[in-house]
Design an enzyme around this catalytic site. Structure first.
Site, PDB file in Angstrom:
ATOM      1  N   ASN A 129     -43.451 -21.009 -65.526  1.00 13.95           N
ATOM      2  CA  ASN A 129     -43.734 -21.771 -64.332  1.00 13.95           C
ATOM      3  C   ASN A 129     -44.980 -22.970 -64.451  1.00 13.95           C
ATOM      4  O   ASN A 129     -44.927 -23.862 -63.628  1.00 13.95           O
ATOM      5  CB  ASN A 129     -43.724 -21.048 -63.098  1.00 13.95           C
ATOM      6  CG  ASN A 129     -42.964 -20.107 -63.165  1.00 13.95           C
ATOM      7  OD1 ASN A 129     -41.461 -20.539 -62.984  1.00 13.95           O
ATOM      8  ND2 ASN A 129     -42.824 -18.724 -62.891  1.00 13.95           N
ATOM      9  N   TYR A 130     -46.091 -22.668 -65.100  1.00 12.26           N
ATOM     10  CA  TYR A 130     -47.229 -23.390 -65.094  1.00 12.26           C
ATOM     11  C   TYR A 130     -47.674 -24.344 -66.231  1.00 12.26           C
ATOM     12  O   TYR A 130     -48.188 -25.086 -66.135  1.00 12.26           O
ATOM     13  CB  TYR A 130     -48.463 -22.672 -64.551  1.00 12.26           C
ATOM     14  CG  TYR A 130     -48.333 -22.185 -63.162  1.00 12.26           C
ATOM     15  CD1 TYR A 130     -48.391 -23.088 -62.088  1.00 12.26           C
ATOM     16  CD2 TYR A 130     -47.904 -20.747 -62.952  1.00 12.26           C
ATOM     17  CE1 TYR A 130     -48.431 -22.590 -60.750  1.00 12.26           C
ATOM     18  CE2 TYR A 130     -47.593 -20.165 -61.700  1.00 12.26           C
ATOM     19  CZ  TYR A 130     -48.031 -21.193 -60.639  1.00 12.26           C
ATOM     20  OH  TYR A 130     -47.755 -20.772 -59.264  1.00 12.26           O
ATOM     21  N   LEU A 131     -47.208 -23.868 -67.552  1.00  8.41           N
ATOM     22  CA  LEU A 131     -47.489 -24.685 -68.523  1.00  8.41           C
ATOM     23  C   LEU A 131     -46.610 -25.708 -69.123  1.00  8.41           C
ATOM     24  O   LEU A 131     -45.412 -25.229 -69.364  1.00  8.41           O
ATOM     25  CB  LEU A 131     -47.906 -23.611 -69.774  1.00  8.41           C
ATOM     26  CG  LEU A 131     -48.798 -22.463 -69.249  1.00  8.41           C
ATOM     27  CD1 LEU A 131     -49.236 -21.428 -70.403  1.00  8.41           C
ATOM     28  CD2 LEU A 131     -50.063 -23.214 -69.089  1.00  8.41           C
TER      29      LEU A 131
END
Length: 881
Positions: free
Chosen positions: A839-841
DNA sequence: TAGTTTACTTAGGATCCGCGGT
DNA sequence: ACCGCGGATCCTAAGTAAACTA
């Protein structure tokens, strides 16, 4: 070209040996088996995945030979690992090597990875395997010392120092929640879980790396945060000082096995729709990334904020257009329109309940239950060995709902008098039976299920076949809320077709209702939303459960990409935003001051926004909902955070902040009690509204994505040095871990963790014993004496000193590798790397890095991530977040 | 509110690994 | 050396809860 041909190759981005192969981004995969954790074995290579060459746009790489050569082994210096490994192979020549496995697989799988370009690098596999060894060694030396220290003791060194040396940010987190076990009063039955609670557990993640600032040398870097980047340096917290033995650099543990195997690809049911086949996913190609140059306006620092913003804005505008282009390319999308045509088959329901007839006991007497009553009793019985049995709330809620089904006058009145053991045991037996089935039987079952579900698995969106995410309606059960959820244990009733609303294209046939005699609640044709169906959540009727497309769909991919583009846009605004909130720390306007401080915390600590919650939800907080008691100011300028965040994961961190922030927090606490809101003038909508003025589309969560991706990008670029693939993967994992810590992504320690550790310790001790014996023999050999007898009494071969030296080196290497594996395991036992990866990278950071460093992308992304990130595969190697 | 994203746990398959048998 | 086997591990993928945001 290569003999094997692309299909088998890993997707390495590396430049191929032959010039001809250029790099296709995707090529097949294979994973090298190499690196296992245990260093000894070399595993065989594994499979490969094919790629299609279709999109190989990418750049070709320049040939690097050096690398390759080196990869191939370098025994000399390093002791090769164990003998066993040897067999695996270092010797193999690269080309030859595709292992059988790979070959076979290759043919087996026609499917290519979505991304794919093919690039065959034949040797990838080999490389990797070699690399693993080699890197082991190399890494060893670096870490070696560390290791020694750590040995088993806890290290006193702060983790931080170990880990992130460089990072200035730190956040920490950590939690301690650990649930587990015990069974309620009920007989626990067979598996008693072990909980391991070792001491370490308690250390907050954050602390793990936070310490570093202080720790060590520390100080030097203290300035870290001053500048614009807020990342806080963390102080240590060690709350626990326990021992954590973690290695500073993680060892290879992670990748033990090759990821994407062919098999899956070929057989998996899932594979990509043929429609698409060939073509790459829509999204992907279109825009390719803009190369980004980063704008830095550093100079602007001196410019008044307002101006800066302006500047940026303009800049932004430009950019925006750029971005926008990318973002909406889907055909047909217009105002809020998500699709033009949508065809799907609805959802599939769980099978009806099959009564088992096993009688539970009430006051030691067997009780007859109707199927409905038995179904609910079984839901509870099956959970006897979970930690929910220790929660009164769970039992109370369960009993209330079950009683409704039993009826007022049922014999069963009190849960305390119930004995669900017979049902529990029946269930365990069923599980056992299932486990005992032969693989073919299992396979047959699987295929059968697949056949039934196949029609529901796909949807056709704008003419392209896309996978549906959750087409199975949630089965009835007891609500498993996380943390101290007020509704845990409530009965989640069975969902019927009449509960379900279907969303589908106007011209598409309406899916037939799978249950005879029933009908859907409603049919809609709303192309401004992406859901295919929804129903009201039985636990919380005001909420809904939606059926969406899978993460690999282009619809999701597109929005994912937009998310990252927005985060990247923040780069251009961040300085101005930081300057603005810094200025507001001292604003006369209280609301403004609170917004400034909250924004600072979100920026620096990657906190979540913190929406208001109802009483019927777990009591957790985010930034805007922090309570006075959650943030303790510790002079001169340290803030100690301790609260339960999303999913009731505890966040503990001690952070050094700028003085004005510290003072503001102290002031916000004045006159309030511990349970009062720290930011009483704030809520997420106000905060987001403010953020939106600073940058279009900016919301609190954008900072998390920004922080995470920026950290990854910086760490990868700062810490990737030479070395073989395995070492590079370690660097990646290290960066990934850092991000996970910043975001406080935790996981519970596995039940078998402590056992595994002690087992490792035993092996290490054993090896040490062997090492001592070897040393003795070496000494004797030097004096011309024969070796002593082994512990088993058998005489050993008389070797020359060099041979003993070699054995010693081998054993030493083995021990070191195990030590590192142990450290890594310990280190990651509470850290979840997956969440940030998913989800974040920004996947383009990873893909570009892999291309630049010739690391097969499969080493980092598994099959589902490859599918999910298909849109990012054609990024240029020079891409930087 | 409605819609979408993020999060952790778990089930079950894939691998590893030692061991005895051929 | 190869094979089958079973238990230990590793990992993916599913499942669904719990956030966030327009």
């Amino acid at each position: 070209m290569d003999e094997i041909d692309d299909d088998d190759e890993p997707i390495v981005f590396k430049r191929s040996k032959t010039a001809s192969k250029q790099n296709p981004l995707n090529s097949a995969t294979k994973k090298s088996s190499s690196q296992m954790h245990d260093g000894q074995s070399g595993k065989q290579v594994s499979e490969v995945r094919s790629s299609n060459g279709q999109n190989s746009i990418s750049q070709k790489v320049k040939p690097v030979q050096s690398t390759k050569a080196s990869l191939l082994k370098s025994p000399s210096a390093s002791p090769k690992v164990s003998s066993s490994s040897v067999k695996a192979s270092p010797a193999v020549s690269p080309s030859a090597s595709p292992t059988k496995a790979s070959i076979s697989s290759a043919k087996a799988s026609p499917v290519k990875s979505p991304v794919a370009n093919s690039k065959p690098s034949t040797s990838a596999a080999d490389q990797s395997k070699h690399s693993s060894q080699q890197n082991t060694t190399s890494s060893l030396k670096e870490e070696k010392q560390l290791i020694n220290d750590s040995e088993d003791s806890e290290d006193d060194k702060p983790l931080i120092s170990r880990l992130s040396a460089g990072l200035s940010k730190q956040s920490s987190n950590h939690a301690d929640r650990r649930p587990n076990t015990s069974s309620l009063g009920l007989p626990p039955v067979q598996k008693p879980r072990v909980k391991c609670e070792d001491s370490d557990d308690e250390i907050p993640l954050s602390s793990k790396f936070q310490l570093k600032p202080n720790a060590g040398p520390s100080t030097s870097k203290s300035h870290d945060f001053d500048e614009n980047k807020p990342k806080a340096p963390k102080l240590q917290q060690n709350g626990s000082t326990m021992k954590d033995n973690r290695i500073k650099k993680s060892s290879t543990v992670l990748n033990k096995r090759p990821v994407g195997e062919v098999k899956s690809s070929s057989q998996s049911p899932i594979k990509r729709p043929k429609l698409n086949d060939g073509s790459s996913p829509i999204v992907g190609k279109q825009v390719s990334v803009k190369a980004e140059k980063k704008v830095n306006d550093e100079d602007e620092d001196n410019v008044p904020i307002s101006q800066r913003m302006k500047n940026k804005k303009s800049k932004k505008v430009v950019k925006k257009s750029k971005y926008s282009k990318s973002s909406k390319m889907l055909p047909g999308s217009g105002e809020g329109q998500k699709w033009t045509t949508l065809i799907h088959n609805g959802v599939i329901f769980p099978p009806p309940y099959k009564p088992h007839g096993v009688k539970m006991l009430y006051k030691a007497q067997k009780v007859d239950l109707t199927p409905e009553q038995e179904e609910v009793a079984t839901m509870f019985a099956v959970m006897l060995d979970t930690d929910y049995m220790n929660k009164p709330k769970f039992k109370e809620n369960f009993m209330n709902d079950w009683r409704k089904i039993l009826g007022k006058k049922h014999v069963i009145q009190r849960l305390e008098d119930c004995d669900f053991t017979p049902i529990y045991e029946w269930h365990q037996k069923e599980k056992e039976k299932k486990k005992q089935m032969s693989t073919e039987e299992k396979k047959a079952l699987r295929e059968e299920k697949l056949k039934q579900e196949e029609k529901y698995m796909w949807a056709i969106v704008d003419g392209l076949k896309e996978k549906v995410g959750n087409f199975r309606v949630e089965p009835p059960g007891l609500f498993r809320g996380r943390g101290e959820h007020p509704k845990m244990g409530k009965l989640k009733r069975r969902i019927q077709p009449r509960d379900i609303t279907i969303n589908i294209g106007k011209d598409a046939p309406i899916p037939e209702c799978p249950i005879p005699g029933e009908r859907w609640k409603e049919i809609r044709h709303d192309n401004t939303v992406t859901w295919l169906a929804f129903w009201n959540d039985p636990i919380n009727p005001k909420e809904f459960k939606y059926v969406f497309l899978a993460a690999s769909s282009s619809l999701k991919g597109q929005s994912d990409k937009e998310k990252y583009e927005k985060s990247r846009m923040l780069k251009d605004y961040i300085q101005g935003i930081r300057a603005a909130y810094t200025k507001d720390f001292a604003s006369k306007d209280i609301t403004r001051r609170q917004i400034a401080v909250a924004t600072y915390l979100i920026d620096k600590l990657a906190l979540r926004a913190g929406n208001e919650k109802d009483d019927d939800e777990a009591d957790t907080v985010g930034c805007c909902t922090l309570k006075v008691e959650n943030v303790e100011p510790m002079p001169p300028n340290i803030l100690k955070f301790d609260f339960l965040g999303k999913d009731s994961i505890r966040y503990q961190n001690e952070v050094e902040v700028e003085l004005p922030v510290f003072k503001a927090i102290q002031q916000f606490r004045i006159g309030k009690s511990g349970s009062d809101d720290l930011f009483d003038k704030l809520d997420t909508s106000k905060l987001n509204a403010h953020l939106k003025e600073l940058m279009p589309g900016l919301t609190a969560k954008v900072f998390r994505t920004y922080n995470a991706s920026t950290t990854l990008d910086e760490m990868l670029n700062r810490e990737t040095k030479g070395g073989d693939v395995t070492e590079k993967v370690v660097v990646y994992q290290h960066a990934n871990k850092e991000v996970a810590i910043i975001c406080n992504h935790q996981r519970t320690v596995s039940k078998s963790h402590s056992t595994q550790i002690s087992r490792l310790n035993e092996k290490i001790e054993e090896l040490k014993g062997i090492l001592d014996a070897l040393r003795t023999d070496l000494a004797r050999a030097k004096k011309g004496k024969p070796p002593l007898k082994g512990s088993d009494g058998k005489p050993k071969k008389n070797l020359n000193p060099e041979a003993w030296e070699r054995k010693i080196a081998q054993t030493t290497a083995k021990i070191e590798k195990m030590e590192r594996d142990k450290e890594t395991k310990e280190d990651l036992k509470t850290v979840a790397l997956g969440t940030s990866k998913i989800n974040y990278l920004d996947p383009r950071i990873t893909v570009a890095w892999c291309k630049r460093h010739e690391v097969p992308i499969e080493k980092i992304f598994n099959k589902s991530l490859l599918a999910k990130f298909a849109w990012a595969m054609d990024v240029i190697p020079s891409f930087r977040f």
